[in-house]
Design an enzyme around this catalytic site. Structure first.
Site, PDB file in Angstrom:
ATOM      1  N   GLY B  86      20.286  44.730 -15.237  1.00  0.00           N
ATOM      2  CA  GLY B  86      19.984  44.992 -16.641  1.00  0.00           C
ATOM      3  C   GLY B  86      19.482  46.418 -16.820  1.00  0.00           C
ATOM      4  N   LEU B  87      18.526  46.575 -17.726  1.00  0.00           N
ATOM      5  CA  LEU B  87      17.928  47.891 -18.004  1.00  0.00           C
ATOM      6  C   LEU B  87      18.986  48.924 -18.378  1.00  0.00           C
ATOM      7  CD1 LEU B  87      15.261  48.195 -15.184  1.00  0.00           C
ATOM      8  CD2 LEU B  87      14.920  47.490 -17.529  1.00  0.00           C
ATOM      9  N   CYS B  88      19.950  48.517 -19.176  1.00  0.00           N
ATOM     10  CA  CYS B  88      20.915  49.500 -19.630  1.00  0.00           C
ATOM     11  C   CYS B  88      21.175  49.327 -21.120  1.00  0.00           C
ATOM     12  CB  CYS B  88      22.201  49.433 -18.818  1.00  0.00           C
ATOM     13  SG  CYS B  88      22.820  47.766 -18.621  1.00  0.00           S
ATOM     14  N   GLY B  89      20.121  49.055 -21.841  1.00  0.00           N
ATOM     15  CA  GLY B  89      20.234  48.980 -23.289  1.00  0.00           C
ATOM     16  C   GLY B  89      21.057  47.782 -23.726  1.00  0.00           C
ATOM     17  N   LEU B  91      24.199  47.353 -23.681  1.00  0.00           N
ATOM     18  CA  LEU B  91      25.554  47.385 -23.116  1.00  0.00           C
ATOM     19  C   LEU B  91      26.132  45.986 -22.903  1.00  0.00           C
ATOM     20  CD1 LEU B  91      27.369  49.766 -21.776  1.00  0.00           C
ATOM     21  CD2 LEU B  91      26.770  48.597 -19.701  1.00  0.00           C
TER      22      LEU B  91
END
Lengths: 132, 289
Positions: B86-89, B91
């Protein structure tokens, strides 16, 4: 003069003018001289030998296709390594990795891919040892 | 009111977070460049492979292959290319919102990346296969995915294979996009297209095919398919890393703002306590004097 080009998905491996090329076709080895009849063939695993004058370049390939015309030999390959660039340690590591992968549970198509990688690394090691 | 010690502790922890997000931002930006480079490195292969295919197809006119066959679409397969982490907005949520639009009864799903696999399993979709891929996808990984899609298509289980991935528009924006990989389309169109693009290079005629026309074209088309999958994976990776880069940049900025606010708060509390102490000393002196 023949123009020999070898390209893999990770980039171009070889591009030179050569006098003669030997290809490891799936139906057996074939030697290509300039003015060869147009030919398209699949390639198994083995060595491509490119002769330039007195010197020879050997490039290891595993799996691919080649197109031969009168003045050009174009090869696309899944794996290809210039022999001078073979690092025995790297190849040995790749072999171990592939063998370890084979121990795992794999789907048939994955097994085929790992087998191809294994063949490529084994060939690299073989060539390196033969040179000594 | 919080004591100065509490505030100091919070500032320290926020600083730690900011450091981590900053580091992740840098890692993501270097990985993004790598994915873009890998996509560029593959171009000569794509060009040459297309050229050989076109030459071969131009020569073998009466040629048909299961991979080219266009059928009426009753059932389709969807390859969903998501990220592993995760940690990709937004997306993945943007991507999976598109995946939901597919009719469950007539779609089989192939998950690439952990997030897609988790999502499809949770929503009880028909999950046919699951693949993972590394930060810089290798051609072999793409071949495995392509082979799976090919088998489903050739056996007639599905009539079309689509790839749902995140298209890389620029560093700041990525959009979910759908690309049909199978059937590959009529080679005659490609021949015409190629002839238009390279009018000077008329292909040689009467090729010898070894072992056979079918065998050679089979392999060429398989490469073409794997390569298309590879390019889409590279693009999805570049999108992932750029999205992560932006998300981490925002996180770092937020953390820095928070640190500023907390420092202000800290100074206020510190001054208030000093004022209070002075006041106490003054009152005590007045009482004594």
């Amino acid at each position: 003069m023949l123009k020999l080009e070898i390209v893999t998905p990770t980039g171009q491996v070889y591009a030179q003018d050569v006098d003669m090329v030997t290809l490891p076709g799936t139906e057996g080895e074939m030697g290509i001289l300039p003015q060869h009849a147009p030919l398209i063939t699949t390639i198994g695993s083995g060595e491509i030998v490119a002769r330039r004058g007195l010197s020879e370049d050997r490039i290891l390939v595993t799996g691919g296709c080649a197109e031969v015309t009168a003045e050009r030999v174009a090869i696309i390959a899944v794996f290809a390594t210039d022999e001078s660039a073979i690092d025995e340690n790297n190849a040995e590591e790749a072999r171990k990795r592939a063998e370890a992968r084979l121990q795992e549970k794999l789907s048939p198509e994955e097994t085929a891919l790992v087998q191809a990688a294994l063949t490529h690394s084994l060939n690299q090691i073989k060539i390196k040892r033969r040179g000594r | 009111m919080a004591s100065t010690r509490d505030i100091r502790r919070r500032i320290k922890s926020v600083k730690g977070t900011a450091q981590i997000t900053k580091a992740m931002q840098m890692v993501a930006s270097s990985k993004m460049r790598k994915a873009q480079q890998a996509a560029i490195n593959g171009r000569p292969f794509a060009a040459l492979s297309r050229e050989i295919t076109v030459h071969a197809a131009a020569d073998a006119t009466d040629f048909s292959h299961p991979l080219l066959e266009e059928r009426e679409v009753r059932k389709r397969a969807l390859i969903v290319v998501s990220t592993d982490k995760g940690l990709c907005g937004a997306l993945n949520s943007n991507l999976l919102r598109e995946a939901v639009k597919y009719d469950t009864a007539h779609t089989r799903f192939i998950a690439v990346g952990k997030k897609a696999a988790q999502f499809l399993a949770r929503t009880r979709r028909d999950l046919a296969a699951e693949f993972t891929y590394r930060d810089t996808p290798t051609f072999s990984e793409c071949q495995a995915i392509a082979n799976c899609a090919k088998e489903m298509f050739v056996s007639g289980e599905v009539d079309q294979v689509d790839v749902l991935y995140t298209r890389f528009i620029n560093t700041l924006s990525q959009r979910p996009d759908i690309h049909t990989v199978l059937p590959l389309g009529d080679p005659a169109d490609k021949v015409a297209e190629h002839a238009k693009a390279h009018p000077e290079a008329a292909p040689a005629r009467d090729y010898i095919f070894e072992p056979s026309v079918g065998g050679v074209l089979e392999q060429l088309l398989t490469y073409e398919l794997s390569f298309q999958v590879a390019q889409l994976l590279f693009e999805a990776k570049a999108s992932e890393h750029s999205a992560r880069m932006v998300a981490m940049k925002n996180a770092t900025e937020n953390a820095q703002q928070l640190i500023k606010a907390l420092t202000l708060e800290y100074n206020k509390v510190r001054q208030a306590s000093i004022t209070k102490e002075l006041l106490e000393i003054a009152t005590a002196q007045m009482a004594l004097g």
